[in-house]
Design a protein around this motif. Sequence first.
Motif, short mmCIF file in Angstrom:
data_model
loop_
_atom_site.label_atom_id
_atom_site.label_comp_id
_atom_site.label_asym_id
_atom_site.label_seq_id
_atom_site.Cartn_x
_atom_site.Cartn_y
_atom_site.Cartn_z
N ARG A 21 0.83 -1.21 0.00
CA ARG A 21 0.00 0.00 0.00
C ARG A 21 0.86 1.25 0.00
N SER A 22 0.50 2.19 -0.83
CA SER A 22 1.22 3.47 -0.87
C SER A 22 0.86 4.28 0.37
N PRO A 23 1.65 5.28 0.73
CA PRO A 23 1.28 6.15 1.86
C PRO A 23 -0.04 6.87 1.61
N ARG A 24 -0.74 7.19 2.69
CA ARG A 24 -1.98 7.97 2.58
C ARG A 24 -1.61 9.45 2.60
N TYR A 25 -1.06 9.89 1.48
CA TYR A 25 -0.41 11.20 1.38
C TYR A 25 -1.30 12.35 1.83
N THR A 26 -2.59 12.25 1.56
CA THR A 26 -3.46 13.42 1.71
C THR A 26 -4.23 13.45 3.03
N THR A 27 -4.13 12.39 3.84
CA THR A 27 -4.95 12.35 5.06
C THR A 27 -4.16 12.04 6.33
N GLN A 28 -2.90 11.64 6.21
CA GLN A 28 -2.11 11.27 7.39
C GLN A 28 -0.85 12.13 7.45
N TRP A 29 -0.71 12.89 8.54
CA TRP A 29 0.46 13.76 8.67
C TRP A 29 1.76 12.97 8.57
N LYS A 30 1.76 11.78 9.18
CA LYS A 30 3.00 11.00 9.22
C LYS A 30 3.35 10.40 7.86
N GLU A 31 2.41 10.46 6.91
CA GLU A 31 2.66 9.83 5.61
C GLU A 31 2.73 10.86 4.48
N LEU A 32 2.97 12.11 4.84
CA LEU A 32 3.11 13.15 3.82
C LEU A 32 4.26 12.82 2.88
N LEU A 33 4.10 13.24 1.63
CA LEU A 33 5.17 13.06 0.65
C LEU A 33 6.39 13.87 1.06
N THR A 34 7.54 13.27 1.05
CA THR A 34 8.78 13.99 1.38
C THR A 34 9.63 14.12 0.13
N ILE A 35 10.27 15.25 -0.03
CA ILE A 35 11.10 15.51 -1.21
C ILE A 35 12.50 15.87 -0.75
N LYS A 36 13.48 15.20 -1.31
CA LYS A 36 14.87 15.52 -0.99
C LYS A 36 15.43 16.47 -2.03
N VAL A 37 16.05 17.57 -1.57
CA VAL A 37 16.65 18.53 -2.51
C VAL A 37 18.11 18.74 -2.15
#
Length: 421
Positions: free
Chosen positions: A405-421
């Motif tokens: 299962r992919s993260p619940r990007y839009t409803t769970q704070w702990k599963e927000l999409l993270t971007i490395k720059v």
Amino acid sequence: MIALVDCNSFYASCEQVFRPDLIGRPVVVLSNNDGCIIAANKEAKALAHIPMYEPIFKIKQQLVDNDVTFFSSNYTLYAEMSQRVVNILHRFSPTVEVYSIDESFLDLGASRVQTYQACGQDLKQTIFRDTGLPVGVGIAPTRVLAKLANKMSKKLPEFDHVCVLQTEKDRLRALRWCSINDVWGIGKRHADRLRRIGVHTALDFTRLPLAWVRKEMTVVGERIWRELQGERATELIIDPRIKKGIGTAKSFGKKLKDIGLIEEACAYYVSEVAEVLRSQHSCASTLQISLTTNYHSNKDAQYSNSITITLKIPTDDTFVLISEATKALRAIFKPGYRYKKVGVNLLGIIPNDHLQGNLFEDFSMNSGSLSKTLDQLNVKYGKATVGSGTLGRRKKEWELIKEDRSPRYTTQWKELLTIKV
């Protein structure tokens, strides 16, 4: 004019929004418990040698060999993305009928006579810009024709996912193009029958006498016939009716013999359906519990049973429903079997302002106030943060398998999409 907006390969597209590296590559989504493929994008569908609905353990190596990315179903993500699309549609029209999780009709009125094509393009581009989801848009005078236009928008490249059937010439072309079995509302049995009498296209169907259609296909066939003629025979349903039945039946992650674990799973599902019941301001008067083993297993002894009980007073109280469900479960449980699934159904649903008391039972309109407080806490702090103690703490021993299962990007704070720059 009516528009039908349909998200392309919705489940797979939701996954690709947050995994842009998968765009242009085959993606499939699996059913509950990772059982089989239930959704695929066009790249995956092009791999015709990989069958849909085949048990995943039989074809997993084929998916790997063909570089197909597969996900466990993530309904929390899909529901939230669907709501985002609906919110956008309301910017274009106050009259929106949410037909399914990935399809909605909207009434564009008659004020855009010269701009329907531009409106369709605007819809498509706005939804993609604000959500990342690709959609097809069909615009026509009726719902059935809008459905047909939507199909053409996706099948014929010249339309670029926006098809408008505005003139008589457009309508006739569409009817000529659409085979009878692709007409929305005509099932396989009627399609086979119509082909036997020489009706092969939607245009052929509209040339049948209306009296024949009414006699042989009832009022449903008559509505389709009229709508294909351009006559509006159905209106948009913008006020969804109260559900008359609410239920769920989910497999366990593994087979269970322990009634204690099954009771915890049953209580959890009761909590879920009771929450839906309260959200539509209703109460249930009947509760149905079912229990089954895995009938696909050749090794296990098989057993299934269900029980339906009438509640003394209709209720939306999670604690009352769990208590009654537990008694019902114990009545049908037989030791020694390895159980695969428990089902919960709430029936006899009525609006909670139509409740009648019982002379022989205590009755209070506020009996479910504790449940409503739990709802508020769970909305604020996350699903199942607070609940009945019957739910226990062993969810990992019975919950569905969701290995991919992919993260619940839009409803769970702990599963927000993270971007490395």
